[in-house]
Design a protein around this motif. Sequence first.
Motif, PDB file in Angstrom:
ATOM      1  N   ALA A  52      60.088  19.669  52.782  1.00 21.44           N
ATOM      2  CA  ALA A  52      60.377  20.740  51.827  1.00 21.44           C
ATOM      3  C   ALA A  52      60.250  20.264  50.385  1.00 21.44           C
ATOM      4  N   GLY A  53      60.013  18.963  50.184  1.00 19.26           N
ATOM      5  CA  GLY A  53      59.819  18.472  48.821  1.00 19.26           C
ATOM      6  C   GLY A  53      61.086  17.990  48.161  1.00 19.26           C
ATOM      7  N   LEU A  72      53.291  15.962  45.005  1.00 19.63           N
ATOM      8  CA  LEU A  72      54.327  16.739  44.323  1.00 19.63           C
ATOM      9  C   LEU A  72      53.799  17.974  43.616  1.00 19.63           C
ATOM     10  N   GLY A  73      52.604  18.386  43.986  1.00 20.23           N
ATOM     11  CA  GLY A  73      52.092  19.609  43.382  1.00 20.23           C
ATOM     12  C   GLY A  73      52.976  20.761  43.826  1.00 20.23           C
ATOM     13  N   PRO A  74      53.597  21.444  42.883  1.00 21.92           N
ATOM     14  CA  PRO A  74      54.547  22.483  43.278  1.00 21.92           C
ATOM     15  C   PRO A  74      53.884  23.652  43.990  1.00 21.92           C
ATOM     16  N   ARG A  77      54.401  24.615  47.658  1.00 22.63           N
ATOM     17  CA  ARG A  77      55.610  25.290  48.114  1.00 22.63           C
ATOM     18  C   ARG A  77      55.598  26.795  47.851  1.00 22.63           C
ATOM     19  N   GLN A  78      54.499  27.316  47.274  1.00 16.08           N
ATOM     20  CA  GLN A  78      54.406  28.769  47.104  1.00 16.08           C
ATOM     21  C   GLN A  78      54.464  29.471  48.456  1.00 16.08           C
ATOM     22  N   TYR A  82      61.975  27.544  53.043  1.00 16.48           N
ATOM     23  CA  TYR A  82      62.869  26.508  53.563  1.00 16.48           C
ATOM     24  C   TYR A  82      64.294  27.044  53.611  1.00 16.48           C
ATOM     25  N   LYS A 104      60.815  35.593  40.255  1.00 12.68           N
ATOM     26  CA  LYS A 104      60.223  34.936  39.087  1.00 12.68           C
ATOM     27  C   LYS A 104      59.496  33.645  39.455  1.00 12.68           C
ATOM     28  N   LEU A 105      59.938  33.004  40.550  1.00  9.79           N
ATOM     29  CA  LEU A 105      59.354  31.700  40.885  1.00  9.79           C
ATOM     30  C   LEU A 105      58.171  31.790  41.853  1.00  9.79           C
ATOM     31  N   TYR A 106      58.156  32.828  42.682  1.00  4.77           N
ATOM     32  CA  TYR A 106      57.092  32.916  43.691  1.00  4.77           C
ATOM     33  C   TYR A 106      56.107  34.014  43.341  1.00  4.77           C
ATOM     34  N   LEU A 144      65.360  35.153  51.330  1.00  2.60           N
ATOM     35  CA  LEU A 144      64.582  34.537  50.243  1.00  2.60           C
ATOM     36  C   LEU A 144      63.311  33.899  50.801  1.00  2.60           C
TER      37      LEU A 144
END
Lengths: 305, 133, 353
Positions: A52-53, A72-74, A77-78, A82, A104-106, A144
């Motif tokens: 999951a990073g 670690l490319g974010p 995780r798009q 998790y 806002k994040l996805y 989520l």
Amino acid sequence: MNSSVIDMYKLTKSYEGLMALKEISMSIPQGSIFGLIGPNGAGKSTLLQILAGILLPDSGYANILGKNIRDLGPQIRQELGYVPDVPHLYPSFTVNEMFTLGRKLYKNWDESKCRSLCDYFEIPAGKRVRNLSRGLKVRVALVLALSIRPRVLILDEPTAGLDPVARRAFLKTIIDEAAGQGTSILYSSHNLNDLEQTADHIGVIKQGELLFTSALDELKDSVHKTQVFFSPDHGSARALKALPGVIQVVQQGKAYIITASGDRQAFREALWALDPALLEPINLSLEDVFITYMKQEGYSYDYTI
Amino acid sequence: MHLNIDTRSSIPVYQQIVDGIKSAAAKRIYNPGDRIPTVREMASQLTINPNTIAKAYQKLEQEGVIVTMRSRGTFIAERQNHPDKQRAKKLLKPSLEHIRTEAFHLGMEGEELKQLVLETLEEWEKEWRDIEK
Amino acid sequence: MTIPYKDCSLRINPGLLWKEWQQNRLYFLAAFLIMSYDTILKPLGYGIKAILGSATEAYAMAGALSPVSNVLSAGAYHNSMEQLGSLLCILLGVTILTQERSGSLNFLLSTPVSRKDIILAKSCTGGLAIILIMMVNALFLIMAGLIWPVDYYAVLVMKWALLTTAVFIALFNLGLMVASFTGHWLSAIGLSVLLANLPSMLGIMLINFTTIELFNLSPIFIHRVNMIAHYLTIPAYIGRDTEYMGNAPIATKLHPDYPLETLILVLLIALLLLLAIKIFKNNPLENNGQMLMSNRAAHIAVIILALLLGWGSALSSAGSIAGFLGTMVLASIIAYLAIVLLQSLVYYLRGGR
């Protein structure tokens, strides 16, 4: 089913000299529901957290959807949902604010899916996270994770904090997600019954080592159990043990209970040849399969799953 | 339709689904052309892994029990009008032999066994008539 | 081999910015209220009294503003802004990261944001909040100067606000940087305070050390070292008092060089931010960020080195046995912590392995 969504190669992680994971290599097939089994402290959570990073591995690598997690490319995780065993989220946020953050994040956030799942799980949207029970937090975390339209879902002991009704709803949701969206799911569990019903592949971890992975059908097919009686017991125990593929023979009164691996039909024919009075197959749960498998592999099955 | 699935049984789950649908079709609970649940619906209904259901459906399709029409769904297949009797015999024989063996060891042979087979067939035909009424 | 992911952009994730603000605005408000007690709240109280009561109260307000005037013109260190502000900013910098360590960091790391994004958003939110707090303060002081008789000028207020903002942001980033490798907030605060004052402490130790006859360093060299140490000590930019070393004034900052000092602070801020990002990226996180003492032999070596430094520094104050022992113990502890701190920094900068 041929390609895999997650590939791990010799993943290793230690905590202060203690090996938590020892060279774990395995693949999660595309579209599968993969169950990860093992006792507490076996390294399941560590493995999932690396994927999951959250944690960085000491050595080895893992690819998720073809991208290396070490980079670690974010963006990896798009499409990765998790759900941890104890989701903390943000205690001071309301449930709605958590969802706002998700939006806002996805970039693939699905608001209508989020709303309908909230209704389904009866989530109080205005309540603050700190006032939610653990079961509700798990459900919020699942909503989520599902609302981001994931291609891979990682669940860490998700059903542990849920009551039976909520657990069933949870499993149903996972199944729907896998069946409807083709989402690949990797989840760890203590509960073999849940796994037996929902998983198609399993991997067993003990003390940081991967004991084996297998398709569930193959695993269940590989071991079978039969009960036989002989009308005059002519000391057949020895003959039984000599049959092909026999793992274990247990005598219970007049009956012998034989656990064996290999072709069922051939084994049955061979048993009939010994002229028993009665012969019947006994149901074998995943747990039984496990116990025999572990014995066969030389591990004692000394923990409760 | 309701299938009784026992995940703890020694019979693999996909085989239980195959058997369940085959038996439903043979008992004419399902007739040729009837739509059966999709993999997705079935998985959701039974809370069973969708890949397991898919495997069962694949097997059923191979055996010609069901047909899947893209975008329309999965249906019970038409029964073959001119089936290959030779092939049917070849496939059925091992099962009958298996039944014979089991029957032998349970102390049933010859006429008794024939009687049982006939009784079973009659029961089925009665069920069909009930359904058609 | 895949090409390692390298993200050099300094784009700030708006979602994270929103989150940080949502999560920390109450802390910022509390910090604002505490810091502005002497500069806004107390004068405002007098002002309200003046409006309601006698006109002479207006002078009471001007009097209430005198600590500010002192700071602006003469360099007294006596108001809530400067006494508490420094500590509060370190506290904010530490809290904004350590509060995530109780579990929510796991959530955040599993979302599509990089560790760099996280630190950057936190630093940015804190910086903006501090700028806002200082702007409100400066505006109030300027307005107050227009209405009531005070002994400072608007230009001076602006210069002071600029420098103080830079100091506070630097301290905030220092707290953030230390929290990126220490788990518990208390240890993070302790270490941040230590690190903030470390350069001047080391300067003092060096001077004490050189009073041993063995070393014969020129006074000019010592003075330069002290000036450098002084410029590296962030809280020293606020105090306007003359600092003495023994009997000699080492830094007279009654009339600070505002542009130069602000520039140095901006560079320090950038350095601290880069360090925080680099360290946090390499932090494996599972130890909850413990201080690092890899093996016993290294630990013993560090202790011996610290004792040696402590003994050296204490030689100069050998007036009494008690004074000698006291200084030695204190200096040894400072030296020990400093070495461990630097060791951890190096550890994380090298990639946690």
